[in-house]
Motif scaffolding. Structure first.
Motif, short mmCIF file in Angstrom:
data_model
loop_
_atom_site.label_atom_id
_atom_site.label_comp_id
_atom_site.label_asym_id
_atom_site.label_seq_id
_atom_site.Cartn_x
_atom_site.Cartn_y
_atom_site.Cartn_z
N LEU A 128 0.82 -1.21 0.00
CA LEU A 128 0.00 0.00 0.00
C LEU A 128 0.85 1.26 0.00
O LEU A 128 0.34 2.36 0.04
N GLY A 173 -6.13 2.30 0.45
CA GLY A 173 -6.47 1.71 1.73
C GLY A 173 -5.32 1.83 2.70
O GLY A 173 -4.39 2.62 2.51
N ASN A 174 -5.36 1.05 3.77
CA ASN A 174 -4.26 1.09 4.72
C ASN A 174 -4.03 -0.28 5.34
O ASN A 174 -4.85 -1.19 5.20
N VAL A 175 -2.90 -0.42 6.01
CA VAL A 175 -2.52 -1.72 6.55
C VAL A 175 -1.85 -1.54 7.91
O VAL A 175 -1.15 -0.55 8.14
#
Lengths: 368, 368
Positions: B273, B300-302
């Protein structure tokens, strides 16, 4: 939407479905992957580039009904990098969360309604196909199709069902490949599917269960290939394919029976000096005791002798080495037959017995 | 000139010597391969791009003295395509004939006098090297060198001999790699060789006898690596290397002991990401019970959690994921140490014990 599934199972399914994703598409939603979970614990993954659509079903746990479109590439990258353990995927308000051990991804989804339908086929007739035979036929023909999109129908492979035979035919104006297999049913059909798509189908057939049944359902626009967990929908090309049967010479004036690998190696070596300019030209001289292959360029020249059983006239004929090499590479037979007319007529490459394959290659005119 | 030699032996030697051929050279003779046969039945093959020259000796049969330059690419292509049998190479009037079973190639050669000398080294001092250790050190450093030719000396690897240590150092302004090995002798030297050449030396060391002795001979301009059948001559880069020892922080305020593979996997996932824009940024948060890695983009995110033993202060610090991944990939240790100052100071990656390797990675400034 929610499901839990083993990482390896997801990765394998993605590998198949992603063959329908064209990263360079101008339609953003087609970069997506449609995930649909039903209450029976079945996850359906669908990808499509409009010409080719692939659907794969997987049995999952902890299923909660729902559907969402995610970026195919990102979702695939994430799944492939996760450890081999249970992966939980949940969706709420178009936000997809992927959890596995101590990893948690949150990615943006798009509503499932925006994904195009892969369509239904208006036919009940199911034609049984032999998976192994179809794979072999694709391998033996697809390289002969034209790769120039502007050439229309000849970027496709003709799939022809006649009596108890299934044939595939591909040609590009310089060469033609024809393969034939016996089939059980008596269906009579003719469709053309893009060779690019047929190559993807070849790969999918290779990556799915080896002996599984394949059924084909056809309408005017689409061909559906149906397997246990995988469904492939391909566009059928419009237009009439070239009447190929008339092109095949019925007679010959010279004939060789020759070892395929020896011939392949010799032509590959001869082509080392033929690469630059001049159509990759190698000269074949049919002589009393066999075949002499020669080639020359500014860098030097080469003479290759190959033992062969010869019938008929001596002949000197030129070819683009690539066309002969391509054909010899996909044949498995130890020995093959080559038939020649004059040095301006096409050469045929055939099996010693039967008509499982036939390659027709146009010669290159050589200075006398 | 004449010699007879087995095809496989020739192909193997060519594979090594051709690493010194740059196909895009503007000096035509450097696309050539110098073949020299002496009356003792030794064939010497030499290729050179002026910065790197490689010579390989082979025992041949039916030797007749002489020398010639052939196109390296064409000669290699021909030899590789010949069957595994005796190959006879003869030369007369700058025409080279290659025969093997029923193949016969005639290629144009150039006089040996036109090939540049790979030079002699003005030194009698031979420094013994441990082949396996040198390979390991190249692997652990070369990726950290700059790949921008315009950056001068830092496209090279510093090879530094001091007391009983041999070190290699590479840096590119964002990160630095230092490896150290004990050595038997007491030589004291400092040279810089292009990382590109060191990578070729790594490959040659891998393709030659595993435990064979390597000796290095140095003068001001050249380094010679001498093996049983293979001689590598590399240009030494001019100029002074960066005084790297002063850059390495002596103190830290936070320290992690962490599983290398777990960390590598987590950072690779987080970087999925982080790829687009923003320096491939991942954020590392050192917390009481371990390390939390986060990353985000428009997609998005992680959040990744990795167990770690932590000493010292909590810290939030950003890095280009690639620099950490590159280092973690070449380390073999199961666990590593990471040392941090503040979030604007470089991070160090070191072994739990000893000083065999050390990576220094500059952080990326992150918004507060």
């Amino acid at each position: 939407m929610r499901f839990v599934c083993n990482q390896q199972v997801l990765a394998k399914a993605l590998n198949i479905v992603l063959k329908a994703v064209t990263p360079r598409t101008t339609i953003p939603i087609l970069k997506g992957l449609l995930l649909t979970v039903d209450n029976n614990g079945i996850l359906k993954m669908v990808a499509s580039d409009m010409d080719l659509s692939i659907e794969r079903k997987i049995q999952v746990h902890s299923a909660e009904e729902g559907s969402i479109v995610v970026s195919a590439k990102l979702f695939n990258d994430i799944i492939r990098k996760l450890p081999n353990d249970d992966v939980e995927v949940t969706e709420e308000n178009n936000t997809v969360t992927i959890r596995c051990l101590s990893s948690e991804f949150t990615i943006v989804g798009q509503p499932a309604e925006e994904f195009p339908s892969i369509g239904t086929v208006n036919s009940d007739e199911r034609i049984k196909l032999d998976k192994a035979a179809i794979k072999e036929m694709i391998k033996k023909t697809s390289f002969s199709a034209s790769i120039e999109e502007s050439k229309g129908i000849i970027v496709g492979i003709l799939i022809e069902m006649e009596d108890d035979y299934l044939s595939m035919v591909a040609l590009d104006g310089f060469r033609m490949a024809v393969t034939k297999e016996k089939k059980a049913n008596n269906d009579s059909k003719k469709i053309v599917i893009s060779a690019k798509i047929m190559n993807e189908i070849y790969k999918i057939f290779t990556e799915t269960v080896e002996d599984e049944d394949v059924e084909m359902i056809l309408d005017d626009k689409k061909a559906v290939f149906l397997m246990e967990d995988t469904k492939i929908v391909s566009r059928i090309m419009e237009g009439e394919f070239i009447k190929y049967k008339g092109i095949i010479p019925k007679e010959y004036s010279s004939k060789l029976i020759i070892d395929r690998l020896e011939l392949l190696d010799s032509i590959e070596r001869a082509s080392l000096l033929a690469r630059e300019g001049r159509n990759n030209l190698v000269k074949l001289s049919l002589e009393e005791d066999g075949l002499v292959i020669t080639s020359s360029s500014e860098e030097g020249n080469v003479i290759e002798k190959v033992n062969a059983h010869k019938e008929g006239n001596d002949l000197l004929i030129g070819f683009n080495a690539k066309y002969i090499i391509d054909a010899l590479k996909v044949i498995d037979d130890e020995e093959i037959v080559m038939e020649f007319g004059s040095n301006v007529n096409p050469c045929l490459i055939k099996p010693i017995e039967g008509d499982q394959f036939l390659y027709l290659i146009l010669p290159v005119r050589i200075a006398a």
